[in-house]
Design an enzyme around this catalytic site. Structure first.
Site, mmCIF file in Angstrom:
data_model
loop_
_atom_site.group_PDB
_atom_site.id
_atom_site.type_symbol
_atom_site.label_atom_id
_atom_site.label_comp_id
_atom_site.label_asym_id
_atom_site.label_seq_id
_atom_site.Cartn_x
_atom_site.Cartn_y
_atom_site.Cartn_z
ATOM 1 N N GLY A 145 0.809 -1.215 0.000
ATOM 2 C CA GLY A 145 0.000 0.000 0.000
ATOM 3 C C GLY A 145 0.839 1.260 0.000
ATOM 4 N N HIS A 196 2.208 4.609 -5.094
ATOM 5 C CA HIS A 196 2.736 5.728 -5.883
ATOM 6 C C HIS A 196 2.892 5.228 -7.321
ATOM 7 C CE1 HIS A 196 6.430 3.482 -5.540
ATOM 8 N NE2 HIS A 196 6.385 3.557 -4.226
ATOM 9 N N GLY A 203 5.325 4.132 -8.962
ATOM 10 C CA GLY A 203 6.106 2.896 -9.123
ATOM 11 C C GLY A 203 5.179 1.690 -9.092
ATOM 12 N N HIS A 204 4.283 1.669 -8.090
ATOM 13 C CA HIS A 204 3.311 0.572 -8.004
ATOM 14 C C HIS A 204 2.384 0.586 -9.217
ATOM 15 C CE1 HIS A 204 3.995 1.481 -3.552
ATOM 16 N NE2 HIS A 204 4.326 0.202 -3.621
ATOM 17 N N VAL A 232 10.720 3.300 -11.108
ATOM 18 C CA VAL A 232 10.134 4.596 -11.471
ATOM 19 C C VAL A 232 10.708 5.644 -10.511
ATOM 20 C CG1 VAL A 232 7.992 5.900 -11.720
ATOM 21 C CG2 VAL A 232 8.046 3.460 -12.280
HETATM 22 P P1 AMP Z 1 6.057 -2.277 -1.643
HETATM 23 O O1 AMP Z 1 4.650 -1.788 -1.503
HETATM 24 O O2 AMP Z 1 7.090 -1.264 -1.303
HETATM 25 O O3 AMP Z 1 6.276 -3.610 -0.993
HETATM 26 O O4 AMP Z 1 6.274 -2.532 -3.194
HETATM 27 C C1 AMP Z 1 5.390 -3.344 -3.938
HETATM 28 C C2 AMP Z 1 6.012 -3.582 -5.286
HETATM 29 O O5 AMP Z 1 6.210 -2.335 -5.944
HETATM 30 C C3 AMP Z 1 7.395 -4.260 -5.186
HETATM 31 O O6 AMP Z 1 7.513 -5.212 -6.217
HETATM 32 C C4 AMP Z 1 8.342 -3.102 -5.383
HETATM 33 O O7 AMP Z 1 9.583 -3.486 -5.912
HETATM 34 C C5 AMP Z 1 7.562 -2.248 -6.383
HETATM 35 N N1 AMP Z 1 8.037 -0.866 -6.344
HETATM 36 C C6 AMP Z 1 8.167 -0.066 -5.260
HETATM 37 N N2 AMP Z 1 8.687 1.135 -5.610
HETATM 38 C C7 AMP Z 1 8.908 1.073 -6.945
HETATM 39 C C8 AMP Z 1 9.455 1.986 -7.902
HETATM 40 N N3 AMP Z 1 9.869 3.197 -7.559
HETATM 41 N N4 AMP Z 1 9.530 1.578 -9.178
HETATM 42 C C9 AMP Z 1 9.105 0.343 -9.556
HETATM 43 N N5 AMP Z 1 8.590 -0.554 -8.714
HETATM 44 C C10 AMP Z 1 8.490 -0.209 -7.409
#
Ligand code: AMP
Length: 289
Positions: A31, A34, A36-37, A176
């Site tokens: 959650g 942003h 990236g997600h 991202v």
């Molecule tokens: P998280 O919510 O931080 O556990 O991330 C969920 C997924 O989003 C994971 O596979 C992360 O590697 C990916 N993720 C997080 N930040 C970025 C980003 N800036 N660019 C690309 N993928 C991302």
């Protein structure tokens, strides 16, 4: 878009898609979403008939209870963003729903889990592997999308899929970044104004390291330059900066130009910890999977 909070609900909802063997794409997240997600969601929507996202702040991957407590939670906004980006289903389980038993999956990742995040966050990857395997069993996706932002995590998950012979395709998506180069992260919200203003130094240092590696500078010097540059403002502390074989994740001791090389960094700020990485060197004319 439908929101599901129990495994039963999810199974009942996905049954018609499973019966027709329609391709299911899955994006696990914690959650505080942003762009990236959202790029992962967009790729899944483009490549599959059904996209499932999960939002679950997984307690077993936090070695620091304060970090878990402070982890940002923005469920309402996340739901709006997922809906806007054509996600079909969101799975938002409870901790008890995910962990009726406290047992963690015991997979040996060998030397891969003894370095970098594995070294500085003991038990982290055991928690990650456990929750990802549980989510894979629950969602039963054909394809799962992960960010290269968490480079070591992606390698560990690929390794788990291979060790357990899971029939799931793992797709790694590019990191991202904000306009100034800072990798997008749910944790960026914890940066103070001056830390945020200076945080692009992390990515800039990685880019400088890439140039220095190409010029075959001694690795110790490259590492010192990165540390000096990032710590110069007094706002940041480098927890680790490693130049590793991108396949084995083992640190290199000298410049190699016949393997894929990655550099990975963790930086401490006043209230949070940021990680980033870039490809440092790719040999010409060699294919890597
Ligand atoms: P998280 O919510 O931080 O556990 O991330 C969920 C997924 O989003 C994971 O596979 C992360 O590697 C990916 N993720 C997080 N930040 C970025 C980003 N800036 N660019 C690309 N993928 C991302």
């Amino acid at each position: 878009m439908k929101i599901l909070s129990t495994i039963n609900e999810l199974n009942n909802t996905l049954l018609p898609f499973r019966e027709k063997n329609l391709s299911v794409g899955f994006v696990p997240t914690m959650g505080a979403l942003h762009n990236g997600h959202i790029e992962l969601i967009k790729q899944s929507v483009k490549e599959n008939l059904v996209t499932v996202a999960s939002i679950f702040v997984n307690p077993t991957q936090f070695n620091n209870p304060i970090d878990l407590e402070n982890y940002p939670r923005t469920e309402k906004e996340d739901i709006i963003l997922l809906n806007k980006n054509k996600c079909d289903f969101i799975f938002i389980p409870t901790v008890d729903g995910m962990y009726p038993e406290k047992e963690l999956l015991d997979i040996n990742f060998g030397l891969m889990e003894t370095v970098m995040e594995g070294a500085f966050r003991p038990g982290h990857f055991k928690g990650v592997a456990t929750v990802v395997k549980k989510l894979f069993d629950i969602v039963q996706p054909h394809v799962a999308y992960f960010g290269k932002k968490d480079f070591q995590q992606l390698a560990i998950i690929r390794n788990m899929v291979s060790q357990l012979n899971l029939k799931i395709k793992i797709v790694g998506c590019e990191t991202v970044r904000e306009k100034d180069g800072l990798a997008m992260s749910s944790r960026n919200i914890h940066l103070t104004a001056s830390e945020r203003e200076n945080a692009s130094v992390i990515y800039q240092s990685l880019l400088s390291a890439k140039k220095e590696y190409a010029a075959e500078l001694v690795l110790e010097k490259i590492k010192n330059h990165v540390k000096e540059k990032i710590e110069e403002s007094g706002l940041f502390k480098v927890e680790y900066f490693e130049i590793v074989n991108a396949t084995t994740l083992q640190p290199l001791e000298s410049v190699f130009k016949n393997i894929l090389v990655q550099s990975c960094i963790a930086v401490l700020t006043s209230k949070t910890r940021l990680i980033d990485n870039i490809e440092l060197y790719r040999p010409p004319n060699i294919e890597f999977s």
